[in-house]
Scaffold this active site. Structure first.
Site, PDB file in Angstrom:
ATOM      1  N   ASP A   1     -22.684  15.197  26.390  1.00  0.00           N
ATOM      2  CA  ASP A   1     -23.229  15.979  27.502  1.00  0.00           C
ATOM      3  C   ASP A   1     -24.491  16.678  27.020  1.00  0.00           C
ATOM      4  OD1 ASP A   1     -23.310  17.257  29.961  1.00  0.00           O
ATOM      5  OD2 ASP A   1     -21.196  17.832  29.910  1.00  0.00           O
TER       6      ASP A   1
ATOM      7  N   HIS B   1     -32.879  16.961  30.753  1.00  0.00           N
ATOM      8  CA  HIS B   1     -31.597  17.664  30.868  1.00  0.00           C
ATOM      9  C   HIS B   1     -30.434  16.912  30.234  1.00  0.00           C
ATOM     10  CE1 HIS B   1     -32.830  20.989  33.561  1.00  0.00           C
ATOM     11  NE2 HIS B   1     -33.849  20.179  33.760  1.00  0.00           N
TER      12      HIS B   1
END
Ligand code: GDG
Length: 726
Positions: free
Chosen positions: A371, A164
């Site tokens: 991110d 992730h």
């Protein structure tokens, strides 16, 4: 559908102690909330840490029963290991390093040992729960050793892994002392998924440079198994975010916020408190916006929602102080009685309050320094059912690759953020609608369920590829049959490639000399008069002579430019020119100068540029350039330019191993023919074989060969079995 096992660090339920009693509550967070409905609709089990230590869990048996009734299997971990695994290696090592913050990264052997122990604890629970047909989906950086541990316990298991967070570039990843263990852990999976192609590319480069496995079209071969990698940008539960107007609690909350905000325009910022999210930079840009646009005073408010996170880690404490200070400074400098420019909320809000904020914000300011994906950006766009609002998004968030209609900025460029804010506040409604409509359509289509389904489809597809590959593998039983046919034969022809087939590749071609065992084996195979062994190689004839000249074998050099029958002299197939080499050599030399580590091999009828020892990316780039450049030079010279395994070879047209092999094939009535080879040059040999012949490719790519084997070692043991040595 078969059963699904989801494995993540945390379960979708957290056990919490309230007033001395243990209770279970749904976990917050993208994965748990995003997948909860999908997971319930399937026959699934979730395995993870429940949020409390081993001792407490043991005390409360009914908590375990409750978790099991929700199909959740807890992994029990001691408090010390939770500390060193989660707060140690995960949050102080992997998190900063993978987000390109090497200066924040701590390398502590005790953290690593706990990381290993926790991954083993997970492997034991999964192995206890899993059945042979289950699909196992492992999530995130807390469990990167798990795929390999599961493969060791269950070699045939179907295992997918999804990361992730970003996978860093090779130069950063190589700093990790345990880099090889992490990569080996991950390639234990059948499918390794990332949010973006860039992260997948970074991973493949590290696998190539550290483990030596080369990738083709996102696929690598590890031992006898293929492993695929791909990009699966995670979506959101679109329905949930876009139904704000049907949720009375969100509506009431929205009215309440609006009353408090008056008619000010709203800029919204939502993150966990994390140094990767770029919160100070955002505040500084907002302050500069107010400096430069006094007319915005009393007309705009930045709602800064910061969710507490990792509060015991030093950098997070410092960041908290920095953010508190900046908010105070801005409010002190720009605020007036009745107007506070930054509304600072340092807590987690309930879901309906968050969606209420999304639905009324004129601008969402999402500017992480790095991110993996960033779901907040997607949730904001989904929640704007009126299609209005402007998203400002940093290019270093994975989400930027899908949300190109947002205003994309560089999070370190304050000026750019200030301009983006000014532009967003001015943007005509029609333009806002046009941009959001496109993004909404995409987010609705590729939601979290579609994301999970696509991952599962690719995982099953990978298993199918492996099955097809396994069908071609020359099984032990077939090997016995082959050896039997060979021993019974009255005329047997063996056509054997050398490099990559009988010996593995070496960085320097000269180092791939045959060992005494291999020479003895070849000699044994030639002993029976009915046998003819031919080594068909791309090497020059001098090397082949030196290595194999004394054996009773036939030799083919330079891919067929030269042949030598057993006991005979070297012959060329036809009169070949070699003057062209004077023209081509200087071109290759200039490529050697520009590509450190590469070199030229000169053979009588060919020139080869090797780049196995160069930086792989540079080598590939230069190889492309070289092929382009040579195609102009060689057009009128009756030459062919061929790409091999990290080589570019220029040779006379019309020469190939197949043509050379035919000299032996058509020379006699053989009742046994076997050809073994590993690369595209051997495909020419496979193609000229008569139908009953045995043909074996070393490696698992597409091939005209009927069978495959995993490595040169396996080819040599087959030959040993044929020679009666096994
Ligand atoms: C990791 C990767 C990747 C936030 N505040 C509140 C609240 N949230 C929810 C948001 C969103 C989630 O938390 C945050 O997700 P992000 O994607 O923004 O970031 P990370 O937590 O760092 O997640 C990230 C993600 O994994 C998925 O793969 O995108 O890059 O770092 O869903 O809505 N929820 C509630 N109250 C809050 O105050 N209820």
């Amino acid at each position: 559908m078969d059963r699904m096992l989801i494995v993540s660090n945390r379960l979708p339920f957290t056990v919490q102690e309230r007033k001395g009693e243990l209770q279970i509550e749904p976990s917050v967070g993208g994965l748990a909330t995003g997948l909860s409905s999908w997971y319930k609709s399937l026959n699934s089990v979730w395995i993870g840490w429940p949020g409390i230590g081993r001792k407490k869990m043991k005390r409360e048996k009914d908590i375990l029963a409750k978790l099991l009734s929700e199909n959740c299997h807890p992994v029990s971990i001691s408090q010390q290991d939770v500390e060193a695994h989660y707060n140690g290696l995960c949050n102080r090592t992997i998190w900063p390093l993978f987000h390109h913050f090497p200066l924040y990264t701590e390398y502590d052997e005790h953290f690593w040992q706990a990381y290993e122990r926790v991954n083993i604890a997970f492997a034991n629970v999964v192995a206890g729960v899993a059945k042979p047909d289950d699909m196992i989906w492992v999530h995130d950086y807390h469990l990167m050793l798990l795929p390999k541990l599961l493969r060791e316990r269950m070699p045939k298991a179907t295992v997918g892994f999804f990361l992730h967070i970003p996978f860093p570039s090779f130069e950063i990843f190589r700093l990790l002392p345990w880099r090889n263990q992490i990569l080996e852990g991950l390639v234990g999976a059948d499918l390794v998924g990332f949010h973006t192609y860039d992260y997948a590319g970074h991973f493949l480069e590290s696998v190539h440079r550290l483990l030596g496995h080369e990738a083709a079209m996102g696929q690598i071969t590890v031992a006898d198994r293929i492993v695929r990698t791909d990009a699966f940008p995670m979506g959101i539960n679109y329905e949930r975010y876009s139904s704000v107007d049907r949720d009375p609690r969100a509506q009431a909350e929205r009215k309440r916020f609006r009353r408090k905000l008056g008619d000010c325009r709203v800029i919204l910022s939502v993150d966990r408190l994390d140094y990767t999210k770029g919160i100070p930079q955002r505040l500084e840009a907002f302050s500069a916006l107010l400096d430069r646009n006094p007319s915005l005073k009393r007309r705009v408010i930045l709602v800064l929602l910061v969710v507490p996170s990792r509060i015991r880690v030093e950098q997070y404490m410092q960041l908290k102080k920095q953010v508190d200070g900046l908010v105070g400074e801005i409010n002190g400098k720009h605020g007036t009685i009745g107007w506070m420019p930054v509304w600072y909320l340092y807590r987690s809000l309930p879901f309906h309050s968050l969606t209420a904020l999304y639905s009324l914000a004129d601008v969402a300011l999402v500017t992480p320094l790095r991110d993996g994906m960033n779901l907040v950006a997607k949730e904001y766009v989904a929640a704007r059912i009126d299609e209005k609002g402007v998203l400002i998004l940093s290019e270093t968030a994975g989400a930027a690759q899908e949300l190109g209609e947002a205003i994309i900025i560089n999070a370190n460029n304050r000026e750019e953020i200030v301009q983006a804010l000014a532009r967003a506040l001015e943007m005509p409604e029609q333009e806002q609608i046009e941009r959001n409509r496109v993004m909404q359509k995409r987010l609705r289509r590729y939601d979290v369920v579609r994301w999970a389904d696509e991952f599962m489809d690719k995982l099953l597809y990978t298993k199918e590829l492996q099955r097809q590959m396994a069908e071609k593998v020359l099984t032990d039983e077939m090997q016995r049959r082959l050896a039997g046919d060979f021993q019974k034969s009255t005329g047997a022809l063996l056509l054997l490639d050398y490099d990559g087939t009988l010996v593995p590749f070496s960085p320097k071609p000269a180092d791939a000399m045959p060992g005494a065992d291999l020479l003895r084996l070849l000699e044994r195979l030639t002993k029976r008069p009915a046998n003819e062994v031919v080594l068909i190689s791309g090497r020059d004839k001098e090397t082949l002579d030196k290595w194999f000249g004394d054996l009773g074998v036939g030799l083919v050099a330079e891919h067929g430019a030269w042949t030598r029958k057993r006991g005979g002299e070297w012959e060329t197939i036809e009169t070949l020119a070699s003057e062209w080499k004077n023209e081509v050599y200087p071109i290759l030399e200039s490529w050697v100068d520009r590509t450190p580590g590469s070199f030229i091999e000169e053979k009588e009828f060919s020139l080869v540029w090797h780049y196995r020892r160069a930086n792989p990316k540079l080598g590939e780039l230069r190889a492309r350039e070289l092929i382009n450049s040579l195609s102009n030079t060689t057009a009128n010279l009756n030459l062919q330019v061929l790409e091999g395994s990290q080589v570019v070879e220029v040779k006379n047209a019309g020469i190939n191993k197949g043509r050379a092999a035919l000299r032996w094939i058509s020379g006699q009535d053989w009742d046994f023919i076997l050809a073994i080879g590993d690369d595209w040059t051997d495909e020419d040999t496979f193609q000229v074989l008569p139908p009953p012949a045995w043909s074996i490719k070393i490696g698992f790519g597409a091939s005209a060969a009927r069978f495959s084997l995993g490595s040169p070692g396996e080819a040599v043991s087959l030959l040993a079995r044929m020679a009666g040595e096994r």
